[in-house]
Write an enzyme that holds these catalytic residues in place. Structure first.
Site, PDB file in Angstrom:
ATOM      1  N   HIS A 141      -4.167  15.847 -38.399  1.00 36.22           N
ATOM      2  CA  HIS A 141      -3.961  14.664 -39.238  1.00 36.22           C
ATOM      3  C   HIS A 141      -4.800  13.484 -38.805  1.00 36.22           C
ATOM      4  O   HIS A 141      -5.436  12.816 -39.614  1.00 36.22           O
ATOM      5  CB  HIS A 141      -2.461  14.335 -39.171  1.00 36.22           C
ATOM      6  CG  HIS A 141      -1.953  13.563 -40.321  1.00 36.22           C
ATOM      7  ND1 HIS A 141      -1.532  12.265 -40.180  1.00 36.22           N
ATOM      8  CD2 HIS A 141      -1.797  13.873 -41.622  1.00 36.22           C
ATOM      9  CE1 HIS A 141      -1.120  11.824 -41.351  1.00 36.22           C
ATOM     10  NE2 HIS A 141      -1.286  12.774 -42.238  1.00 36.22           N
ATOM     11  N   SER A 157      -0.938   9.410 -46.810  1.00 33.23           N
ATOM     12  CA  SER A 157      -1.672   9.437 -45.536  1.00 33.23           C
ATOM     13  C   SER A 157      -3.129   9.086 -45.757  1.00 33.23           C
ATOM     14  O   SER A 157      -3.783   8.516 -44.916  1.00 33.23           O
ATOM     15  CB  SER A 157      -1.615  10.830 -44.929  1.00 33.23           C
ATOM     16  OG  SER A 157      -0.371  11.046 -44.371  1.00 33.23           O
ATOM     17  N   ASP A 213      -1.813   8.437 -34.481  1.00 34.85           N
ATOM     18  CA  ASP A 213      -1.468   9.737 -35.082  1.00 34.85           C
ATOM     19  C   ASP A 213      -1.414  10.789 -33.997  1.00 34.85           C
ATOM     20  O   ASP A 213      -1.008  10.507 -32.883  1.00 34.85           O
ATOM     21  CB  ASP A 213      -2.529  10.082 -36.143  1.00 34.85           C
ATOM     22  CG  ASP A 213      -1.895  10.868 -37.275  1.00 34.85           C
ATOM     23  OD1 ASP A 213      -1.770  10.310 -38.379  1.00 34.85           O
ATOM     24  OD2 ASP A 213      -1.507  12.023 -37.015  1.00 34.85           O
TER      25      ASP A 213
END
Lengths: 797, 89
Positions: free
Chosen positions: A96, A270, A55
């Protein structure tokens, strides 16, 4: 039904907010529907399993991650260094990765934020989204330490705009294949992928080449009420589902946030990939030898439809409930670990590619084109034979004026129908599909043989010219699976479970042979000079070479002695080898040359045993117990596939890594423990910016450990961290004594008013009345109103 | 081959497949003005080349002496890298 688990309690503040856990406040009576607590109660928390998040980075010294952070499972592909710390910016673009990491392995009972599903697993991060993402970047990211990292979790993909068809480039495809073939020392790396997240744009996750790969486990989401989230894309490659965020009135997911924070705003699919990565970590802890296909079989077997609302649930011919929204249903952590514990590796994967159909067929607008293939499942070729299905792939070459008008279905011989592609409203591309591979798991466990039907429906959308037809140029059906029932024990690998085939009796005493009737015909070529009483080798009266067997089992003459016997030249007899021995030169245990299948020569005393002693592993080829790698106390199948380590080493994945004491870190290149910077208690490297935790007498300030806070910071406690930290003073304040308005000195251009800094500006409308209003409403204390001439008004009383 | 498509952004990075090891790759990189940034992960014979004479991002694959690498007989395969739009989910 959610099982109630009364005894687990954690002091992490957000524990009761996780995964829609239902705790009634009166007692610690908690329950959650993915049965995660039950798996923990069985003692599985992800110990020794290594997970990494592909990520935008991971905040490695986050108080809820630091303890589980593993720098060997981390890398910065964007920055080409070993530090995956995210880039901080005012727009918080790179939050994230840290959020996903917390779901997997946030530390338990440290009174900070949450608990990861595998809260004792190793967690790392591969920073690769914070820059130009190219085929090279993805291939490098997926290829980082495959013998050390067990699970790669990715919560990103091509645009979900409903008109993109994109997937891994050539290099990334090779990286996938190499990870599957060689990763985890031959067991196969495990790739978990968040399925599409663009439902509202009418997207379909079959157009995402990552989730449609057979090598990735594609994970979908449901809301806390079991509804379809607004963002959910459907498709036939979805394997399983977890909870995630839902509509605006439904809760989101709680997890770690950069800047040492905690958030309850994590959303989308996610969320789901890391949850499954954590659950797979629990399963790997229960059985470290699970292959990449074993893990997928486990998910198929244990995931359940429960209360997930979908109108397309169906039962395929193997009895699996499956849906295009949720795959085989909600993951069940407890069932996963229970099954994993007793799991037998499934037989090798076969790939059967049916001959492509190359006849160009026109697809008439507003009609459906059906083409069939009668599949044999390559039954005529044992190495390719697929009888029990796993993944099914259809590779198509279609020319079409408006791709989004197409819907494609595949119907199996058993009649199960799987939608490979749905219409996409926004896809007006005229590129068609060029060797695009659609993948479905809906036929899992069905038999492959029979007629497969591909159905292509072309719905004419308004702006299209009906005269211009699309056509199917070519399509190939590729079947993956096994030639035998994957859940029945099969020979090869499970030979340990087979007992000795030939009982090892003691030697029978010699017995006199009985007289036969007179025979005058020719003797067998192995008969010696004393002739014979019949044509066969067991009619000889003596032998040219050797006699084998006994009176009870029947004696015969042979040119060479059978396995398990040696040739006694003196007596011309075949005599038994020592128990379990296949080839030998004598009777005693030390004369054994090789053992029977399923047994191994014990190097210590060259006897044949079915389980090697500690420190040795059973080598299938040589049928010998060979020594483990010198750091391994126990190993399986290969010298370096460790399952337990010697003193001073700790297990990570299947590798024994030196346990570096505090103040040192494991330097991979030098393969030794090297000292951290003096200001670090634990670190990821030698530099003073690479501290993970600060040494005694130091305070953590941003990425360093300092003895005193620099101007603009104040020292204070931090939850979940055993040492003090330097916290930033209020904006524009140079020195302060604590949080809030405690400023004692301002930056240039600001003046200190009631212990806060106000812009140094006078104004020209500070007449009496106006100032009265400002002061009476105490506007100066609200940041938003400070520009109302506070300084001037306050200056003149 | 050069991956092409609409709206693509071409970078100044190349993926190249050359057999013969690192030295051979370095030699070919130097020949066309690239810098060899090393093997791509665990993909044998695949190397990451950087071409500083090409702009970092371009809407088209700019041609130049560096393009001849695609024709070099020692090079099995070469691809200019394209930015792949990736969204978080």
């Amino acid at each position: 039904h959610a099982q109630s688990h009364a005894t687990i309690h954690f002091n992490d503040p957000k524990w009761t907010n996780m995964w829609y856990i239902h705790c009634n406040n009166k007692s610690s009576h908690c329950s959650a529907d993915m049965n995660i607590l039950a798996a923990w109660q069985r003692g599985y928390t992800g110990k020794n399993v290594v997970v990494t998040i592909l990520d935008d980075g991971i905040e490695r010294n986050h108080p809820d991650l630091a303890q589980n952070y593993d720098h060997l499972a981390s890398y910065d592909v964007n920055g080409n260094d070993h530090d995956p710390t995210p880039r901080y910016d005012s727009r918080n673009e790179n939050i994230h990765g840290t959020r996903c990491a917390g779901e997997v392995a946030a530390v338990a009972n440290n009174s900070h934020c949450i608990i990861g599903i595998a809260y004792n697993a190793h967690i790392g991060g591969i920073r690769m989204l914070d820059g130009d993402v190219t085929d090279i970047v993805e291939a490098k990211s997926l290829g980082i330490r495959p013998d050390y990292i067990d699970i790669y979790s990715a919560s990103w993909g091509p645009k979900d705009d409903g008109k993109t068809v994109d997937g891994p480039g050539p290099l990334t495809k090779q990286a996938f294949e190499q990870g599957i073939r060689k990763g985890r020392k031959g067991l196969g790396s495990i790739f978990v992928w968040a399925s599409g997240n663009g439902g509202r744009q009418g997207d379909h996750c079959s157009c995402d080449g990552y989730t449609s790969s057979i090598y990735t486990i594609s994970i979908s989401s449901t809301t806390e009420n079991g509804n379809k989230p607004w963002y959910l894309e459907v498709c036939s490659s979805i394997m399983a589902t977890t909870y995630s965020s839902g509509e605006f009135n439904e809760r989101k997911i709680v997890t770690t946030d950069p800047r040492h924070r905690c958030t309850d705003g994590h959303t989308g699919t996610s969320v789901s990939a890391p949850i499954v990565a954590g659950i797979i970590a629990l399963a790997l802890e229960a059985n470290l030898l699970l292959t990449w296909r074993d893990v997928q079989h486990l998910l198929v077997k244990t995931s359940r439809p429960v209360h997930l609302k979908a109108d397309d649930w169906k039962t395929n011919a193997a009895g699996h409930r499956v849906s295009h929204l949720y795959g085989f249903g909600l993951v069940d952590a407890e069932a996963m670990v229970l099954e994993a514990r007793k799991w037998r590796t499934v037989p090798p994967q076969h790939t059967c590619s049916q001959m492509p159909e190359r006849r160009t067929r026109y697809i008439h607008a507003g009609q459906s084109l059906n083409c069939s293939i009668n599949a044999s499942g390559c039954s005529e070729e044992p190495e390719l034979h697929v009888d029990y299905l796993e993944h099914v792939v259809v590779k198509v070459q279609i020319v079409h004026p408006r791709r989004g008008d197409l819907e494609i279905n595949l119907i199996s011989p058993a009649g199960t129908r799987s939608q490979l592609l749905a219409k996409r409203l926004f896809d007006s591309s005229n590129e068609g599909f060029r060797n695009w591979e659609f993948m479905t798991v809906h036929f899992w466990g069905e038999r492959s043989q029979g007629t497969w039907t591909l159905e292509i429906i072309d719905s004419l959308s308004k702006l299209r010219n009906p005269e211009v037809l699309g056509n199917l140029k070519e399509w190939t059906l590729i079947l993956y699976g096994t030639s035998q029932d994957p859940y029945q024990p099969y020979s090869a690998q499970n030979s340990h479970s087979r007992m000795l085939e030939i009982p090892a009796p003691e030697e029978e005493p010699e017995q006199e042979e009985e007289e036969e009737d007179q025979y005058n015909g020719p003797c067998h070529s192995e008969c010696g000079d004393q002739g014979c009483d019949g044509p066969d080798a067991d009619h000889c009266l003596n032998c040219v070479h050797f006699s084998s067997g006994s009176l009870k089992s029947g004696k015969t003459c042979v040119s060479h002695c059978p396995l398990g016997h040696y040739e006694d030249i003196a007596s011309r007899r075949c005599r038994r080898c020592y128990k379990g021995c296949e080839r030998c030169v004598g009777r005693s245990v030390s004369d054994c040359l090789s053992c029977r299948r399923g047994l191994y020569v014990n190097a210590l005393n060259s006897s044949c045993i079915d389980t090697c002693p500690p420190g040795y592993f059973a080598d299938e080829n040589q049928r010998q117990c060979l020594k483990c790698h010198d750091t391994c106390m126990r190993c399986l199948g290969y010298a370096d596939r460790c399952t337990a380590c010697r003193e001073g080493y700790s297990l990570a994945g299947m590798t024994c890594v030196p346990e570096c004491t505090n103040g040192t870190f494991f330097h991979l290149e030098e393969m030794t423990c090297s000292p951290c910077h003096s200001s670090c208690r634990t670190c990821a490297g030698p530099g003073k910016e690479e501290c993970i935790q600060c040494a005694e007498g130091y305070l953590q300030q941003e990425w360093q450990c300092v003895q005193t806070c620099t101007p603009g910071y104040y020292s204070g406690e931090a939850a979940g961290v055993p040492y003090k930290m330097c916290h930033r003073c209020e904006e524009n304040c140079l020195s302060c004594s604590g949080p809030g308005t405690t400023c004692t000195k301002c930056k240039e251009g600001y003046s200190l008013v009631s212990r806060t800094c106000i812009v140094y500006a006078s104004c020209n409308n500070a007449d009496e009345v106006f100032c009265e209003m400002v002061k009476s409403n105490r506007l100066c204390e609200k940041k938003l109103y400070r520009q109302f001439c506070c300084r001037t008004c306050l200056m003149n009383g | 081959s050069v991956a092409s498509g609409h709206g693509d952004v071409f970078t100044n990075h190349w993926a190249v497949r050359i057999t013969g090891g690192q030295e051979q790759a370095d030699k070919i990189a130097a020949k066309y003005g690239y810098i060899n940034l090393g093997q791509i992960g665990r993909l044998e014979d695949h190397y990451h080349f950087h071409q500083s004479r090409v702009v970092r991002r371009a809407a088209y694959p700019l041609k130049g002496p560096h393009s001849f690498i695609h024709l070099d007989p020692e090079v099995d395969w070469a691809q200019q890298q394209v930015v792949k739009p990736r969204v978080k989910r």
